[in-house]
Scaffold this motif. Structure first.
Motif, PDB file in Angstrom:
ATOM      1  N   CYS A   1      -1.544   7.653  -0.442  1.00 47.78           N
ATOM      2  CA  CYS A   1      -2.989   7.554  -0.968  1.00 47.78           C
ATOM      3  C   CYS A   1      -3.670   5.868  -0.723  1.00 47.78           C
ATOM      4  N   THR A   2      -2.799   5.135   0.003  1.00 47.41           N
ATOM      5  CA  THR A   2      -3.013   3.530   0.268  1.00 47.41           C
ATOM      6  C   THR A   2      -3.648   2.711  -1.004  1.00 47.41           C
TER       7      THR A   2
ATOM      8  N   GLN B   1      -2.616   0.153  -3.892  1.00 51.54           N
ATOM      9  CA  GLN B   1      -1.878  -0.832  -4.249  1.00 51.54           C
ATOM     10  C   GLN B   1      -0.947  -0.730  -5.203  1.00 51.54           C
TER      11      GLN B   1
ATOM     12  N   ALA C   1       0.858  -1.156  -0.124  1.00 51.60           N
ATOM     13  CA  ALA C   1       0.065   0.133   0.077  1.00 51.60           C
ATOM     14  C   ALA C   1       0.800   1.140   0.027  1.00 51.60           C
ATOM     15  N   CYS C   2       0.649   2.211  -1.010  1.00 48.91           N
ATOM     16  CA  CYS C   2       1.080   3.467  -0.867  1.00 48.91           C
ATOM     17  C   CYS C   2       0.851   4.114   0.559  1.00 48.91           C
ATOM     18  N   PRO C   3       2.002   4.827   1.149  1.00 51.54           N
ATOM     19  CA  PRO C   3       1.773   5.299   2.325  1.00 51.54           C
ATOM     20  C   PRO C   3       0.805   6.851   2.239  1.00 51.54           C
TER      21      PRO C   3
END
Length: 111
Positions: A9-10, A12, A5-7
């Motif tokens: 925008c969350t 994938q 997960a991108c820190p």
């Protein structure tokens, strides 16, 4: 290939990605290759050596000026020292340009 997960925008994204393809947040920093590191460190060491060389050369010139017997020797030392420092600075700039271009062209490229 795992998804993380991108820190920011969350979203994938792949664990091998440099940036999030959704928001553009940088996930990891690209690394220099072997030749990139070699050119970077040669640039740094060359500049350190040139600073040492310049100061030691100026010290030798000053010492020679103090031990000269007459004004003709002092004038010759001053002229030779000026020419020597000028040549040293020209050499320094030319090699810095060449090494700097190699450092620039071997920098890591972000994805």
């Amino acid at each position: 290939m795992a998804l993380v997960a991108c820190p920011e925008c969350t979203h994938q994204v792949s664990d091998s990605a440099f940036k999030c393809n959704q928001c553009g947040h940088q996930l990891r920093k690209p690394k220099r290759g072997f030749f990139g590191k070699l050119f970077k460190w040669s640039f740094i060491l060359f500049n350190a050596a040139m600073v040492f060389w310049l100061f030691s050369y100026i010290g030798v010139i000053g010492e020679s000026m103090n031990t000269s017997q007459n004004e003709y020797e002092q004038a010759g030392t001053a002229i030779g020292g000026t020419l020597g420092v000028g040549m040293l600075l020209v050499f320094w700039v030319l090699v810095d340009i060449i090494l700097g271009m190699f450092v620039l062209f071997t920098r890591p490229k972000g994805a």
